[in-house]
Write an enzyme that holds these catalytic residues in place. Structure first.
Site, PDB file in Angstrom:
ATOM      1  N   ASP A   1     -11.464  -7.485  -3.058  1.00 19.31           N
ATOM      2  CA  ASP A   1     -12.254  -8.721  -2.927  1.00 19.31           C
ATOM      3  C   ASP A   1     -13.681  -8.345  -2.533  1.00 19.31           C
ATOM      4  OD1 ASP A   1     -10.443  -8.415  -0.229  1.00 19.31           O
ATOM      5  OD2 ASP A   1     -12.505  -8.932   0.226  1.00 19.31           O
TER       6      ASP A   1
ATOM      7  N   GLU B   1       0.808  -1.218   0.000  1.00 16.73           N
ATOM      8  CA  GLU B   1       0.000   0.000   0.000  1.00 16.73           C
ATOM      9  C   GLU B   1       0.847   1.277   0.000  1.00 16.73           C
ATOM     10  OE1 GLU B   1      -4.014  -1.813   2.076  1.00 16.73           O
ATOM     11  OE2 GLU B   1      -2.398  -1.163   3.378  1.00 16.73           O
TER      12      GLU B   1
HETATM   13  N1  ADE Z   1      -8.973  -5.587   3.285  1.00 16.32           N
HETATM   14  C1  ADE Z   1      -9.122  -6.061   2.030  1.00 16.32           C
HETATM   15  N2  ADE Z   1     -10.135  -6.963   1.975  1.00 16.32           N
HETATM   16  C2  ADE Z   1     -10.624  -7.069   3.230  1.00 16.32           C
HETATM   17  C3  ADE Z   1     -11.652  -7.841   3.818  1.00 16.32           C
HETATM   18  N3  ADE Z   1     -12.371  -8.692   3.105  1.00 16.32           N
HETATM   19  N4  ADE Z   1     -11.873  -7.700   5.152  1.00 16.32           N
HETATM   20  C4  ADE Z   1     -11.135  -6.840   5.889  1.00 16.32           C
HETATM   21  N5  ADE Z   1     -10.143  -6.087   5.387  1.00 16.32           N
HETATM   22  C5  ADE Z   1      -9.887  -6.194   4.058  1.00 16.32           C
END
Ligand code: ADE
Length: 237
Positions: free
Chosen positions: A199, A13
């Site tokens: 995601d 990041e």
């Molecule tokens: N950062 C990226 N994806 C995430 C998720 N599914 N839950 C928590 N933090 C995240």
């Protein structure tokens, strides 16, 4: 004079930002590395804070106390809580709240920290405007402004995701934003959170996350650089 504190949790990041920084000097506090210098001409301090709310809050406080930042941005990735937000899309925070703070037994609504006068910490309108413009220039038509829901939990199940949506009405979920927002709020420092979706925070999250983590993190870093440009230009006016 504007000085932007930039917080990312993980190496992916912040690495693109560090590569673009000029006049960079490095120091260590509380086990995290802080990089002071210029980004797109703007004075900045970048920190890789580590994952989770405590790491995020303590690095934010260090940015306020030791590096004299006047504005804060949190850049990184998140799981989508919204059917319209796909992998690679962007979220700019209107505000941020916790999904895992529970003092309900004492009459507080779920998510509210006892003693705080708000449940969701509001982002700065000017920074939100700049961040949205920056996001649109990097990935046109794929940015939403709304709530970021944070907690010390990687969300990877439909049931947990649904509970968080119901509670927070958030657009995305991650593990630092609200802690940075609360720390900024208590210090009176304007902030914005910028997140790229890696995601869907459901049963596919464990599969998608490793594939898209780096791409999404770098997209968000590109938006952060554009944001720095906007702040630099505003300072010049
Ligand atoms: N950062 C990226 N994806 C995430 C998720 N599914 N839950 C928590 N933090 C995240």
């Amino acid at each position: 004079m504007t000085k932007l504190g930039i917080i990312g949790a993980m190496e992916q990041e912040v690495e693109a930002l560090l590569a673009r920084m000029e006049e960079k000097s490095e120091s260590e506090r509380a086990g995290s590395r802080f990089y002071d210098g210029l980004l797109e001409g703007l004075p900045v301090t970048v920190v890789q804070c580590g994952v989770g709310k405590v790491n995020a809050a303590l690095c934010t406080q260090i940015l306020c106390d030791c590096f004299g930042v006047t504005h804060l941005v949190n850049t990184g990735i998140a799981g989508s809580l919204c059917a319209d937000l796909d992998i690679g899309d962007l979220v700019v925070s209107q505000d941020a709240m916790y999904h895992d703070v529970d003092a309900v037994a004492f009459g507080y609504p779920m998510g509210k920290v006892p003693g705080m006068d708000v449940t969701a910490f509001p982002a700065d309108d000017t920074l939100v405007g700049y961040a949205f413009a920056a996001a649109e220039s990097v990935n046109p038509g794929h940015t939403k402004i709304g709530r970021v829901a944070s907690g010390d939990q990687f969300v990877a199940s439909k049931a947990v995701k649904e509970r968080i949506i119901q509670l927070t009405k958030g657009l995305c979920t991650e593990m630092e934003g609200a802690a940075i927002a609360q720390t900024a709020y208590r210090n009176g420092i304007p902030f914005v959170i910028l997140r790229a979706i890696s995601d869907k925070a459901d049963d596919s999250a464990e599969m998608d996350y490793p594939s898209f983590e780096r791409i999404a993190a770098h997209r968000c870093a590109a938006v952060t650089m554009e944001l720095a440009k906007h702040l630099f230009d505003a300072e010049e006016l």
